[in-house]
Design an enzyme around this catalytic site. Structure first.
Site, mmCIF file in Angstrom:
data_model
loop_
_atom_site.group_PDB
_atom_site.id
_atom_site.type_symbol
_atom_site.label_atom_id
_atom_site.label_comp_id
_atom_site.label_asym_id
_atom_site.label_seq_id
_atom_site.Cartn_x
_atom_site.Cartn_y
_atom_site.Cartn_z
ATOM 1 N N SER A 1 0.838 -1.201 0.000
ATOM 2 C CA SER A 1 0.000 0.000 0.000
ATOM 3 C C SER A 1 0.872 1.248 0.000
ATOM 4 O O SER A 1 2.001 1.234 0.510
ATOM 5 C CB SER A 1 -0.871 0.010 1.264
ATOM 6 O OG SER A 1 -1.479 1.280 1.429
ATOM 7 N N TYR B 1 -1.226 -0.973 10.244
ATOM 8 C CA TYR B 1 -1.407 -1.291 8.816
ATOM 9 C C TYR B 1 -0.183 -0.857 8.015
ATOM 10 O O TYR B 1 0.324 -1.626 7.186
ATOM 11 C CB TYR B 1 -2.665 -0.582 8.313
ATOM 12 C CG TYR B 1 -3.007 -0.851 6.860
ATOM 13 C CD1 TYR B 1 -3.484 -2.093 6.439
ATOM 14 C CD2 TYR B 1 -2.868 0.152 5.890
ATOM 15 C CE1 TYR B 1 -3.829 -2.324 5.112
ATOM 16 C CE2 TYR B 1 -3.210 -0.076 4.563
ATOM 17 C CZ TYR B 1 -3.684 -1.316 4.183
ATOM 18 O OH TYR B 1 -4.021 -1.543 2.856
HETATM 19 P P1 NAD Z 1 -11.589 -6.027 0.509
HETATM 20 O O1 NAD Z 1 -11.938 -5.881 1.940
HETATM 21 O O2 NAD Z 1 -12.609 -5.685 -0.536
HETATM 22 O O3 NAD Z 1 -11.074 -7.502 0.230
HETATM 23 C C1 NAD Z 1 -10.208 -8.166 1.107
HETATM 24 C C2 NAD Z 1 -10.525 -9.642 1.032
HETATM 25 O O4 NAD Z 1 -9.631 -10.341 1.909
HETATM 26 C C3 NAD Z 1 -11.951 -9.991 1.480
HETATM 27 O O5 NAD Z 1 -12.561 -10.787 0.482
HETATM 28 C C4 NAD Z 1 -11.754 -10.746 2.779
HETATM 29 O O6 NAD Z 1 -12.737 -11.752 3.001
HETATM 30 C C5 NAD Z 1 -10.378 -11.347 2.534
HETATM 31 N N1 NAD Z 1 -9.735 -11.754 3.793
HETATM 32 C C6 NAD Z 1 -9.622 -11.053 4.941
HETATM 33 N N2 NAD Z 1 -9.023 -11.788 5.884
HETATM 34 C C7 NAD Z 1 -8.741 -12.988 5.316
HETATM 35 C C8 NAD Z 1 -8.147 -14.192 5.783
HETATM 36 N N3 NAD Z 1 -7.721 -14.306 7.053
HETATM 37 N N4 NAD Z 1 -8.018 -15.231 4.924
HETATM 38 C C9 NAD Z 1 -8.465 -15.133 3.652
HETATM 39 N N5 NAD Z 1 -9.051 -14.028 3.155
HETATM 40 C C10 NAD Z 1 -9.187 -12.969 3.980
HETATM 41 O O7 NAD Z 1 -10.266 -5.168 0.301
HETATM 42 P P2 NAD Z 1 -9.531 -4.560 -0.988
HETATM 43 O O8 NAD Z 1 -9.654 -3.090 -0.888
HETATM 44 O O9 NAD Z 1 -9.921 -5.261 -2.227
HETATM 45 O O10 NAD Z 1 -8.022 -4.901 -0.600
HETATM 46 C C11 NAD Z 1 -7.266 -5.946 -1.160
HETATM 47 C C12 NAD Z 1 -5.816 -5.765 -0.779
HETATM 48 O O11 NAD Z 1 -5.322 -4.525 -1.288
HETATM 49 C C13 NAD Z 1 -5.566 -5.729 0.731
HETATM 50 O O12 NAD Z 1 -4.366 -6.408 1.029
HETATM 51 C C14 NAD Z 1 -5.422 -4.249 1.009
HETATM 52 O O13 NAD Z 1 -4.658 -4.005 2.163
HETATM 53 C C15 NAD Z 1 -4.745 -3.767 -0.246
HETATM 54 N N6 NAD Z 1 -4.924 -2.346 -0.522
HETATM 55 C C16 NAD Z 1 -6.170 -1.793 -0.678
HETATM 56 C C17 NAD Z 1 -6.298 -0.426 -0.910
HETATM 57 C C18 NAD Z 1 -7.634 0.255 -1.091
HETATM 58 O O14 NAD Z 1 -7.673 1.510 -1.090
HETATM 59 N N7 NAD Z 1 -8.730 -0.465 -1.255
HETATM 60 C C19 NAD Z 1 -5.153 0.376 -0.991
HETATM 61 C C20 NAD Z 1 -3.903 -0.223 -0.821
HETATM 62 C C21 NAD Z 1 -3.798 -1.579 -0.580
#
Ligand code: NAD
Length: 253
Positions: free
Chosen positions: A144, A159
């Site tokens: 991130s 985080y």
């Molecule tokens: P999201 O919450 O839509 O999806 C995350 C998924 O991870 C969910 O389907 C959840 O069920 C799954 N998950 C959580 N804990 C778990 C576990 N213990 N085992 C298996 N699955 C698990 O989030 P997103 O925004 O799509 O984020 C995806 C990735 O991208 C994450 O790692 C997040 O930190 C990273 N990210 C997101 C953003 C943003 O702005 N959305 C920015 C930077 C990084």
């Protein structure tokens, strides 16, 4: 090596509006078979069915809690028996929290690290040996912009620290697995429109964040999915140990 003979594993790929699901679709659109791993088995299977129908590839949806080694082992055993060999792993499962450092308790700190860091270890540790043996692999971590600029979007210190740990993990692994044809890279998204904040980032706070993004909008899941798919191409074999920003210019360094 053709991706149509391989499976790409995407963790946390069942979230309806998430980066993982969009990435699984984007990979399948280029011919990869996919495995959707997520906490919710029904949602994982539903996502996989949608991918198979849309792209004509093999897609499997499996229950998997990445923090639990037994759960990871069970999912990987099923994959080994039922799916083409794993050629790519997207360490996408992640959770965030805005808790300020002066308020954060140890249990919450541990949980953030359990999913983002130990979870990535559990699944990577299982899948990397096969990739190394076959002489081909693509591993991508979802870090991130918070790791690079020290929070300031939504996630707090825990985080940002966990996402920074992923960068070191990926770089060291890239060094170790390069000789076996396995590349390891990170993507560092800025603010992407998904449900990860549980709707907690709205109103004025969101407006202020948008004002700091040179391209004038927040990111879309497709912006991240495209980049990951590019890194997973067989032709991308000279890109490793790198961190790719996808943040609309919100952090330029
Ligand atoms: P999201 O919450 O839509 O999806 C995350 C998924 O991870 C969910 O389907 C959840 O069920 C799954 N998950 C959580 N804990 C778990 C576990 N213990 N085992 C298996 N699955 C698990 O989030 P997103 O925004 O799509 O984020 C995806 C990735 O991208 C994450 O790692 C997040 O930190 C990273 N990210 C997101 C953003 C943003 O702005 N959305 C920015 C930077 C990084």
């Amino acid at each position: 090596m053709t991706v149509t003979d391989l499976t790409a594993v995407v963790t946390g790929a069942a979230s309806r509006r998430g980066i993982g699901r969009a990435t699984a679709h984007a990979l399948a659109a280029t011919g990869w078979n996919v495995a959707v791993l997520d906490l919710d088995e029904a949602a994982a299977k539903d996502t996989a069915d949608g991918i198979a129908a849309a792209h004509g590839v093999r897609a499997v949806g499996l229950a998997c809690d990445v923090t639990d080694e037994t759960s990871v082992a069970t999912a990987v055993d099923t994959l080994t028996a039922d799916a083409p060999p794993v050629g790519a792993l997207i360490n996408n499962a992640g959770i965030t929290s805005p808790t300020r450092f002066l308020d954060v308790a140890g249990a919450e700190w541990d949980r953030i690290f359990a999913v983002n860091v130990r979870g990535a270890y559990n699944i990577t540790r299982r899948l990397a040996p096969g990739m190394a043996e076959r002489g081909f692999g693509r591993i991508v971590f979802l870090s991130s912009v918070s790791a690079e600029r020290g929070g300031g979007v939504f996630g707090g210190v825990a985080y940002s620290a966990a996402k920074a740990a992923q960068l070191g993990f990926a770089r060291a692994l890239a060094r170790e697995l390069g000789p076996q044809g396995v590349t390891v890279n990170s993507v560092a998204p800025g603010l992407i429109d998904t449900d990860i904040t549980g709707g907690a980032l709205e109103g004025e706070r969101k407006e202020a964040l948008l004002a700091g993004i040179p391209v004038g909008r927040n990111g879309r899941v497709a912006d991240v999915a495209d980049l990951i798919t590019y890194l997973c191409r067989p032709e991308s074999g000279y890109i490793t140990g790198a961190t790719y920003d996808v943040n609309g210019g919100s952090h330029i360094h």
